[in-house]
Structure formats: C-alpha cells, structure tokens
Write a protein that holds these residues in place. Structure first.
Motif, PDB file in Angstrom:
ATOM      1  N   THR A 124      -7.503   1.770   3.193  1.00  0.00           N
ATOM      2  CA  THR A 124      -7.063   0.481   2.636  1.00  0.00           C
ATOM      3  C   THR A 124      -6.515  -0.425   3.730  1.00  0.00           C
ATOM      4  OG1 THR A 124      -6.481   1.612   0.577  1.00  0.00           O
ATOM      5  CG2 THR A 124      -5.588  -0.584   0.907  1.00  0.00           C
ATOM      6  N   THR A 175       0.826  -1.211   0.000  1.00  0.00           N
ATOM      7  CA  THR A 175       0.000   0.000   0.000  1.00  0.00           C
ATOM      8  C   THR A 175       0.857   1.255   0.000  1.00  0.00           C
ATOM      9  OG1 THR A 175      -1.644  -1.212   1.293  1.00  0.00           O
ATOM     10  CG2 THR A 175      -1.900   1.163   1.159  1.00  0.00           C
ATOM     11  N   MET A 217      -4.779   5.569   1.992  1.00  0.00           N
ATOM     12  CA  MET A 217      -3.942   4.484   2.507  1.00  0.00           C
ATOM     13  C   MET A 217      -4.481   3.952   3.826  1.00  0.00           C
ATOM     14  SD  MET A 217       0.144   4.322   2.594  1.00  0.00           S
ATOM     15  CE  MET A 217       0.397   5.625   3.760  1.00  0.00           C
TER      16      MET A 217
END
Length: 325
Positions: free
Chosen positions: A297, A23, A294
């Motif tokens: 995620t 990521t 981010m």
C-alpha cells in the motif's frame, strides 16, 4: 519555479506521512489481532506472546507508529530480528524482510509497466490524433467505436479469451510467463507480449478518447487559428501547436496511470501469473500477511505521489504559462 518545486515536495512528504499513519492504524489497529493471524490454528498462549513481542505490538500504539516511521529511515529491530533501513516490516509468511520481497518482485512489475505504457502511448495517442485529424470520417468513427468497446472490456475476461485463442488454439503467441530480461531477452519479450497487449487495450481505449477530445478542443483555440491565419500549413499547426497544447490533460492522466501501474498491475499480474507486486498484494491479502499488505500500500501511494510531482514539473516544461506564473 524553485519555490514551486519546494512546495510540491513538501506537500508530497506530508501526504506520504499522512498515508503512512492511516495505513498503519488501518492494518495494525483493526479489531482482529494481527499476532493471532500470524500465529495460526495451532496457537498457544506462549507462542502468541512471543509473536506479539516479535511484531512489536506489545508496545503502546504511538511507540509502534514511531518505530515504524523511523524504521523506514534508520532501520529498527523487530522483536529480536534486525531490519536495516529502509525497513518496511518483516513478513511472517515468507520469513524475510518485506523490502527484500518487494525488491525481488519489482523487476517483473517494471517489465509489465514498461511494455504496457509504451504500447498504449504509441497506439492510444496515435489513434486519438488520427481521429481528430480526420474528424467525422470513417476513421474517426472506427477509433471512437473501439474506445467504447475497449473501455467496457475487463482484463481478466480478455486475458482468458486471448490466451485460449492465441496460445492454446492457434499457438500464435508463446504462453505468458515472466523470464528475467538478463536471463533470456527473447523469452522475456515473448512471455510478456500477451500481457502487454491485453492490459494496453484498456488504456488505448481511454487515451485515444482523451487525445481526440483534447486535440479537437485545442484546434478551436485562438492561438491555433492565429497560426493558421499567418499562413502556416495545417500539418505544422496540428503537430507543432495543437498537439503541444493538447498534451496537458494527457500528461495528467499518464501520471496517475503510472502511479497505479507501479503500485502493481494487480489484475494483469494475477491473470497471467506474473510474480510482480500486484500478485504479492493479492497473496498478502489471502494469507493475511499484514506487513506485506502495508508495504504494498505504501509503495503504491509513494508511486502515485511521485508521479503527481513529476506531472507538475512536466506542466512547466510543456506550458510556458506555468513557468511565467
């Protein structure tokens, strides 16, 4: 059993670390400069350099990654801004730590998940068991037909149609909105009733189909036939033996769905304008807010890994053969 759990926890930690790395490099090492995205159209070289320093991207890549990972556990300073642990970054759109944004939106996502899961577990598993119990009858065919139609329906389309028919035209349901549970329990329930129903329909279709199939397979197992041969009633064998054996694939599916839902019921929250983590994900992409993207995620990945471990533990509770092995 303890060794099994330790192995699963170690694997989960390794997977999360791997996802964090992927990521990080996806979002911070893409060709487009995240500092320029945050700087906006009226960007000057001085402000761009300041933002780069503030975001910490003027450091070597490995230093940035180490700062990010260590910041989750011990906190860090992003430029001149302190970010206490667990630090998931700083949103330059909202001008606040990303963790605070996630914490503010989590109750809305939790409210959606609780209602949706309770609805599709009751109606999905119940319909699947009835279809298996009355296999070949009109009830079985009705459930199977609903499962086919429900699997083909899209939430955003059904949400718009249901809002128009049930809210705008007939006023049978209140307009969908999120009100904190502690503020007004009645408004909380009424505002989420339609989002729960719409989102649950998709899952009910899947769970009724899986439950029916799993129950029919289990009813053909030797231990079920043995229980019937011993003189136990069909009702006892169906609910006590066959249902327990059919639970394993359903628990697997539930673990994956919980992980996805806790990562943000993205389409449901967007369709009904519910300020949850899913809506944050859409807004972060629209505004190119990389730290928030981010963090969302990572939260979604952590939820999926967590519920996968919970599913493994549930296996041991449901199936004695797992404990024995």
């Amino acid at each position: 059993m303890a060794l099994f759990l330790l192995r699963r926890l170690f694997s989960a930690a390794a997977i999360l670390l791997l996802i964090t790395g992927v990521t990080f490099f996806l979002f911070f090492q893409i060709p487009r400069d995240p500092a320029r995205l945050a700087c906006g159209q009226l960007c000057t070289p001085e402000s761009l350099a300041t933002i780069r320093h503030t975001m910490g991207i003027d450091q070597p890549v490995l230093v940035q990654f180490w700062d990010y990972v260590s910041g989750i556990f011990v906190g860090r300073t992003i430029g001149d801004i302190p970010c206490p642990a667990p630090c998931l970054g700083y949103s330059y759109v909202d001008q606040r730590p990303v963790l605070d944004i996630l914490a503010a939106r989590f109750p809305a996502t939790l409210s959606v998940v609780v209602g949706v899961v309770a609805t599709f577990l009751v109606f999905g598993i119940g319909a699947g068991m009835l279809a298996a119990w009355r296999r070949g009858t009109w009830l079985d065919k009705t459930v199977s037909g609903f499962a086919l139609v429900g699997a083909a329906v899209q939430i955003y389309w059904l949400g718009i149609v249901a809002t128009y028919v049930l809210v705008d035209q007939s006023a049978l349901l209140p307009r969908p909105r999120y009100v904190p549970l502690g503020q007004d329990p009645g408004a909380w329930f009424g505002g989420l009733l339609l989002p729960w129903a719409v989102c649950a329909i998709i899952y009910i279709a899947g769970y009724s189909r899986y439950t029916r199939s799993s129950m029919i397979d289990t009813l053909g197992e030797e231990y079920v036939r043995t229980a019937l041969a011993k003189g136990l009633s069909q009702r006892t064998v169906f609910f006590k033996y066959a249902f327990r054996g059919a639970l394993t694939p359903i628990v697997t599916l539930l673990g994956l769905d919980l992980g996805v839902l806790f990562g943000g019921a993205l389409i449901t929250e967007t369709t009904f304008n519910i300020p949850g983590i899913g809506q944050l994900a859409v807004r972060s992409v629209t505004n190119q807010d990389l730290p928030s993207m981010m963090a969302v995620t990572l939260v979604a990945a952590a939820a999926l890994v967590f519920f996968t471990v919970v599913v493994d533990i549930a296996y041991a509770v449901i199936d004695p053969r797992v404990r024995a092995s």
